[in-house]
Structures are given as structure tokens and as C-alpha cells.
Write a protein that holds these residues in place. Structure first.
Motif, mmCIF file in Angstrom:
data_model
loop_
_atom_site.group_PDB
_atom_site.id
_atom_site.type_symbol
_atom_site.label_atom_id
_atom_site.label_comp_id
_atom_site.label_asym_id
_atom_site.label_seq_id
_atom_site.Cartn_x
_atom_site.Cartn_y
_atom_site.Cartn_z
ATOM 1 N N ILE A 105 0.883 -1.157 0.000
ATOM 2 C CA ILE A 105 0.000 0.000 0.000
ATOM 3 C C ILE A 105 0.924 1.211 0.000
ATOM 4 O O ILE A 105 1.588 1.499 0.993
ATOM 5 N N ASP A 106 0.984 1.899 -1.131
ATOM 6 C CA ASP A 106 1.915 3.026 -1.302
ATOM 7 C C ASP A 106 1.286 4.292 -0.731
ATOM 8 O O ASP A 106 0.753 5.125 -1.463
ATOM 9 N N ASP A 107 1.352 4.415 0.600
ATOM 10 C CA ASP A 107 0.680 5.504 1.300
ATOM 11 C C ASP A 107 1.655 6.489 1.942
ATOM 12 O O ASP A 107 1.316 7.172 2.897
ATOM 13 N N LEU A 108 2.874 6.554 1.398
ATOM 14 C CA LEU A 108 3.865 7.487 1.926
ATOM 15 C C LEU A 108 4.364 8.364 0.785
ATOM 16 O O LEU A 108 4.828 7.855 -0.249
ATOM 17 N N ASP A 109 4.258 9.669 0.968
ATOM 18 C CA ASP A 109 4.706 10.628 -0.026
ATOM 19 C C ASP A 109 6.189 10.389 -0.346
ATOM 20 O O ASP A 109 7.005 10.231 0.574
ATOM 21 N N GLN A 114 11.941 9.921 1.228
ATOM 22 C CA GLN A 114 13.352 10.250 1.010
ATOM 23 C C GLN A 114 13.924 11.009 2.208
ATOM 24 O O GLN A 114 15.049 10.749 2.643
ATOM 25 N N GLU A 115 13.147 11.933 2.749
ATOM 26 C CA GLU A 115 13.589 12.711 3.905
ATOM 27 C C GLU A 115 13.825 11.798 5.121
ATOM 28 O O GLU A 115 14.830 11.939 5.828
ATOM 29 N N ARG A 116 12.921 10.859 5.349
ATOM 30 C CA ARG A 116 13.058 9.950 6.484
ATOM 31 C C ARG A 116 14.254 9.013 6.289
ATOM 32 O O ARG A 116 14.960 8.676 7.238
ATOM 33 N N PHE A 117 14.497 8.603 5.052
ATOM 34 C CA PHE A 117 15.673 7.785 4.745
ATOM 35 C C PHE A 117 16.951 8.567 5.049
ATOM 36 O O PHE A 117 17.862 8.064 5.716
ATOM 37 N N GLN A 118 17.036 9.802 4.571
ATOM 38 C CA GLN A 118 18.233 10.633 4.802
ATOM 39 C C GLN A 118 18.476 10.834 6.295
ATOM 40 O O GLN A 118 19.616 10.765 6.764
ATOM 41 N N LYS A 119 17.408 11.069 7.032
ATOM 42 C CA LYS A 119 17.510 11.275 8.474
ATOM 43 C C LYS A 119 18.037 10.012 9.166
ATOM 44 O O LYS A 119 18.922 10.088 10.021
ATOM 45 N N MET A 120 17.504 8.844 8.772
ATOM 46 C CA MET A 120 17.953 7.587 9.384
ATOM 47 C C MET A 120 19.415 7.301 9.051
ATOM 48 O O MET A 120 20.192 6.913 9.913
ATOM 49 N N TYR A 166 9.971 -9.983 11.253
ATOM 50 C CA TYR A 166 8.932 -10.505 10.361
ATOM 51 C C TYR A 166 7.742 -9.547 10.296
ATOM 52 O O TYR A 166 7.144 -9.373 9.229
ATOM 53 N N GLU A 167 7.402 -8.897 11.409
ATOM 54 C CA GLU A 167 6.299 -7.926 11.409
ATOM 55 C C GLU A 167 6.592 -6.784 10.447
ATOM 56 O O GLU A 167 5.673 -6.264 9.807
ATOM 57 N N ILE A 168 7.842 -6.378 10.341
ATOM 58 C CA ILE A 168 8.223 -5.340 9.375
ATOM 59 C C ILE A 168 7.970 -5.847 7.959
ATOM 60 O O ILE A 168 7.360 -5.155 7.143
ATOM 61 N N LEU A 169 8.421 -7.053 7.670
ATOM 62 C CA LEU A 169 8.233 -7.640 6.342
ATOM 63 C C LEU A 169 6.748 -7.798 6.010
ATOM 64 O O LEU A 169 6.318 -7.551 4.885
ATOM 65 N N LYS A 170 5.968 -8.186 6.983
ATOM 66 C CA LYS A 170 4.548 -8.492 6.782
ATOM 67 C C LYS A 170 3.705 -7.239 6.538
ATOM 68 O O LYS A 170 2.674 -7.311 5.879
ATOM 69 N N GLU A 171 4.143 -6.099 7.041
ATOM 70 C CA GLU A 171 3.339 -4.871 6.953
ATOM 71 C C GLU A 171 3.167 -4.431 5.499
ATOM 72 O O GLU A 171 4.138 -4.201 4.781
ATOM 73 N N ASP A 172 1.902 -4.283 5.073
ATOM 74 C CA ASP A 172 1.604 -3.887 3.697
ATOM 75 C C ASP A 172 1.725 -2.379 3.476
ATOM 76 O O ASP A 172 2.119 -1.934 2.402
ATOM 77 N N SER A 173 1.391 -1.595 4.487
ATOM 78 C CA SER A 173 1.447 -0.134 4.379
ATOM 79 C C SER A 173 2.903 0.325 4.430
ATOM 80 O O SER A 173 3.624 0.043 5.386
ATOM 81 N N ILE A 174 3.335 1.031 3.400
ATOM 82 C CA ILE A 174 4.714 1.532 3.373
ATOM 83 C C ILE A 174 4.927 2.545 4.495
ATOM 84 O O ILE A 174 5.989 2.565 5.124
ATOM 85 N N ALA A 175 3.926 3.372 4.794
ATOM 86 C CA ALA A 175 4.055 4.351 5.880
ATOM 87 C C ALA A 175 4.239 3.625 7.215
ATOM 88 O O ALA A 175 5.130 3.977 7.997
ATOM 89 N N ARG A 176 3.427 2.630 7.474
ATOM 90 C CA ARG A 176 3.530 1.890 8.736
ATOM 91 C C ARG A 176 4.827 1.081 8.792
ATOM 92 O O ARG A 176 5.474 1.004 9.829
ATOM 93 N N ARG A 177 5.227 0.481 7.677
ATOM 94 C CA ARG A 177 6.484 -0.275 7.633
ATOM 95 C C ARG A 177 7.669 0.648 7.925
ATOM 96 O O ARG A 177 8.593 0.282 8.651
ATOM 97 N N THR A 178 7.611 1.849 7.393
ATOM 98 C CA THR A 178 8.662 2.831 7.651
ATOM 99 C C THR A 178 8.716 3.162 9.138
ATOM 100 O O THR A 178 9.805 3.231 9.725
#
Length: 185
Positions: A105-109, A114-120, A166-178
């Protein structure tokens, strides 16, 4: 297809990783070549090198990839997507699987992603600054292109359980997985 069983590590989609060719050849019933499919199977418990894997040892979501190229003794594998394993049969070390693509589920802008990736990545580089092993790894880390690569390459170091990975892998929402990946750090 090349089957790679994994325990206490997390493999996510859109990750490029080099594997020793002899390792992949040992996991395959024929010599590995560019274009071969790879399936990363997440196990629910640790298995010794000589212990047979049973169908019930494999968790129901896996990650599919492809061998993109082979250079000397290395193979570049790129993971493509998650799959649901609808049926798993293992007989004498031979795998028979029925699988279907598991959509995200592509629910992350994209800009926020990209901003959250750079921060991490920045926080990670800062946390390891001064560590002796970091000298050679810094340039490698700077080549990572997304959060999935950070988490995949550092998953063995994360202080979360195999079940939490595994919970990370299982999560369908990209926002929630992030969010789950950020919490893991």
C-alpha cells in the motif's frame, strides 16, 4: 529458483546486494546465471547448517529477487517484491512452492520517504562515528539508496526479535512499515 533461508535477518524489496557466486551455486541445483530467480525465505527458528528445513519452519511471506549480473566470483542480486507463500512442500531438500505477489500500500509521499531515509542514514553514520570498523564502511553506507537497504544490511545488528523483523516484512502499508523500521533503530 535459488532458495535462501534466513533467520534473524530481514530481507526487504528494492535492495541490491552482492553474494559470493560459490554460495549461490551451493544453494542452486544448477550453475547460477544472470536472470535466475532468488527467493529469500524467512525461518521461524534457527537451523544448523546440516539441519533439514521443513515446510513448517518457513514463515508465510518471502521476498523475491533476481540475479542481475555476475562478475568474476560475485553475483549481484536485486530484490523485487514480497510474496505470499500459499503452499510449501519440501522433499529431500527440494522446494515446491506456490506463491503470489503481495502488494504494497503506497501511502507514503515520496519526498517524505526520502527525507526519512536521509535522516535515518545520517543518524546511523553519526552513531557509529569513531568506531574503528566504520572507516571502511562509511563509503558503503553512503551508497545506500533507501531505507530498505539500511534495514536489510543492518538487520542482524538490530536489537529486535526475529518475530519483530517478520512484522516489518509483513506490513503492507509503506508508511507503517517505515515507522516500524524507524522504531527498530
Amino acid at each position: 529458483m535459488i532458495y535462501i533461508p534466513c533467520y534473524n535477518v530481514l530481507t526487504l524489496p528494492d535492495v541490491s546486494c552482492y553474494f559470493r557466486l560459490d554460495y549461490l551455486n551451493a544453494m542452486s541445483d544448477q550453475p547460477v546465471k544472470a536472470g535466475d530467480k532468488v527467493l529469500f525465505l524467512m525461518l521461524n527458528s534457527e537451523k544448523s547448517e546440516h539441519e533439514d528445513i521443513k515446510a513448517e519452519d518457513i514463515l508465510p511471506i518471502a521476498v523475491r529477487g533476481v540475479v542481475e549480473s555476475i562478475d568474476d566470483q560475485w553475483a549481484l542480486v536485486h530484490t523485487t517484491n514480497r510474496v505470499n507463500l500459499d503452499s510449501v512442500q519440501i522433499e529431500g531438500g527440494n522446494f515446491r512452492l506456490e506463491m503470489r505477489m503481495r502488494p504494497d500500500i503506497d501511502d507514503l509521499d515520496p519526498d517524505e520517504k526520502q527525507e526519512r531515509f536521509q535522516k535515518m542514514r545520517s543518524a546511523m553514520l553519526q552513531a557509529f562515528q569513531g568506531a574503528q570498523w566504520m572507516q571502511g564502511e562509511r563509503s558503503y553506507m553512503l551508497r545506500w539508496k533507501n531505507m530498505n537497504e539500511i534495514v536489510t544490511f543492518t538487520s542482524a545488528l538490530l536489537k529486535i526479535s526475529n518475530e519483530e523483523k517478520y512484522e516489518i516484512l509483513k506490513e503492507d502499508s509503506i508508511a507503517r512499515r517505515t515507522e516500524l523500521m524507524e522504531k527498530a533503530f
